[in-house]
Scaffold this motif. Structure first.
Motif, PDB file in Angstrom:
ATOM      1  N   VAL A 117       1.047  -3.162 -17.268  1.00  0.00           N
ATOM      2  CA  VAL A 117       2.099  -3.627 -17.628  1.00  0.00           C
ATOM      3  C   VAL A 117       3.307  -3.969 -16.508  1.00  0.00           C
ATOM      4  O   VAL A 117       4.546  -4.263 -16.911  1.00  0.00           O
ATOM      5  CB  VAL A 117       2.611  -2.477 -18.679  1.00  0.00           C
ATOM      6  N   LEU A 118       2.979  -3.472 -15.349  1.00  0.00           N
ATOM      7  CA  LEU A 118       4.195  -3.419 -14.389  1.00  0.00           C
ATOM      8  C   LEU A 118       3.332  -3.402 -12.976  1.00  0.00           C
ATOM      9  O   LEU A 118       2.565  -2.803 -12.727  1.00  0.00           O
ATOM     10  CB  LEU A 118       5.110  -2.174 -14.453  1.00  0.00           C
ATOM     11  N   GLU A 119       4.027  -4.320 -12.257  1.00  0.00           N
ATOM     12  CA  GLU A 119       3.514  -4.269 -10.515  1.00  0.00           C
ATOM     13  C   GLU A 119       4.749  -4.481  -9.754  1.00  0.00           C
ATOM     14  O   GLU A 119       5.732  -5.255 -10.052  1.00  0.00           O
ATOM     15  CB  GLU A 119       2.546  -5.541 -10.463  1.00  0.00           C
ATOM     16  N   ASP A 120       4.774  -3.928  -8.453  1.00  0.00           N
ATOM     17  CA  ASP A 120       5.948  -4.043  -7.380  1.00  0.00           C
ATOM     18  C   ASP A 120       5.169  -3.663  -6.172  1.00  0.00           C
ATOM     19  O   ASP A 120       4.301  -3.261  -6.165  1.00  0.00           O
ATOM     20  CB  ASP A 120       6.916  -2.864  -7.814  1.00  0.00           C
ATOM     21  N   ALA A 121       5.550  -4.525  -5.471  1.00  0.00           N
ATOM     22  CA  ALA A 121       5.340  -4.341  -3.785  1.00  0.00           C
ATOM     23  C   ALA A 121       6.729  -4.508  -3.075  1.00  0.00           C
ATOM     24  O   ALA A 121       7.486  -5.338  -3.483  1.00  0.00           O
ATOM     25  CB  ALA A 121       4.322  -5.405  -3.554  1.00  0.00           C
ATOM     26  N   ASP A 122       6.280  -3.978  -1.740  1.00  0.00           N
ATOM     27  CA  ASP A 122       7.506  -4.173  -0.922  1.00  0.00           C
ATOM     28  C   ASP A 122       6.969  -3.929   0.707  1.00  0.00           C
ATOM     29  O   ASP A 122       5.814  -3.326   0.867  1.00  0.00           O
ATOM     30  CB  ASP A 122       8.662  -3.233  -1.015  1.00  0.00           C
ATOM     31  N   ARG A 123       7.728  -4.518   1.540  1.00  0.00           N
ATOM     32  CA  ARG A 123       7.405  -4.191   3.153  1.00  0.00           C
ATOM     33  C   ARG A 123       8.627  -3.973   3.602  1.00  0.00           C
ATOM     34  O   ARG A 123       9.654  -4.236   3.318  1.00  0.00           O
ATOM     35  CB  ARG A 123       7.019  -5.476   3.703  1.00  0.00           C
ATOM     36  N   GLY A 124       8.225  -2.987   4.527  1.00  0.00           N
ATOM     37  CA  GLY A 124       9.527  -2.424   5.593  1.00  0.00           C
ATOM     38  C   GLY A 124       9.851  -3.721   6.301  1.00  0.00           C
ATOM     39  O   GLY A 124       9.026  -4.516   6.759  1.00  0.00           O
ATOM     40  N   ARG A 125      11.026  -3.683   6.596  1.00  0.00           N
ATOM     41  CA  ARG A 125      11.622  -4.934   7.535  1.00  0.00           C
ATOM     42  C   ARG A 125      13.177  -4.433   8.365  1.00  0.00           C
ATOM     43  O   ARG A 125      13.733  -3.795   7.604  1.00  0.00           O
ATOM     44  CB  ARG A 125      11.619  -6.079   6.983  1.00  0.00           C
ATOM     45  N   ASN A 126      13.252  -4.992   9.546  1.00  0.00           N
ATOM     46  CA  ASN A 126      14.505  -4.394  10.168  1.00  0.00           C
ATOM     47  C   ASN A 126      14.916  -3.029  10.146  1.00  0.00           C
ATOM     48  O   ASN A 126      16.018  -2.769   9.794  1.00  0.00           O
ATOM     49  CB  ASN A 126      15.580  -5.611   9.581  1.00  0.00           C
TER      50      ASN A 126
END
Length: 140
Positions: A117-126
């Motif tokens: 029902v839900l999906e999220d992703a992220d990457r670290g940067r700066n």
């Protein structure tokens, strides 16, 4: 004539009932027996740790779960699963983050009764840390 219109209106209102008592009871049982699964994953190849905070309706708090990912023999991270049986609350919300600025992807998938029902992703940067969130309204 007025009595006839009055009786007709009463019959019309009774006929417009949307759910019977049995249907309401069945819906309550389904809601009370929901299974909620949060699946966290990383693409960091060596070592990764995630901090997860979610609202616990039973204790009215935001506990913090710290999880160090384990890896299989090929070096792939094994997803971390948080499973809630018989979850009978309307909202599922919280956040997960990596406590370092790694550029590897951090992700979450939220399943309710085996349906994504839900999906999220992220990457670290700066110098920023990867942060993923889950906020789902079951809408009942």
């Amino acid at each position: 004539m007025k009595k006839l219109i009055y009786i007709f209106n009463i019959l019309l209102l009774i006929g417009c009932t949307t759910e019977s008592a049995d249907q309401v009871k069945e819906n309550e049982i389904i809601k009370a027996n929901r299974v909620v699964v949060l699946e966290f994953d990383t693409t960091e190849p060596n070592f990764d740790e995630i901090r997860i905070s979610y609202f616990d309706y039973k204790t009215n708090t935001y506990p913090i779960v710290i999880h160090e990912f384990e890896y299989d023999s090929s070096g792939e991270a094994i997803p971390f699963i948080l499973k809630f049986e018989k979850y009978n609350f309307r909202y599922i919300n919280g956040v997960g983050y990596r406590n370092n600025p790694s550029t590897a992807e951090l992700s979450v998938k939220l399943y309710v009764d085996d349906v994504l029902v839900l999906e999220d992703a992220d990457r670290g940067r700066n110098g920023e840390y990867a942060e993923i969130s889950f906020d789902y309204d079951a809408g009942f």
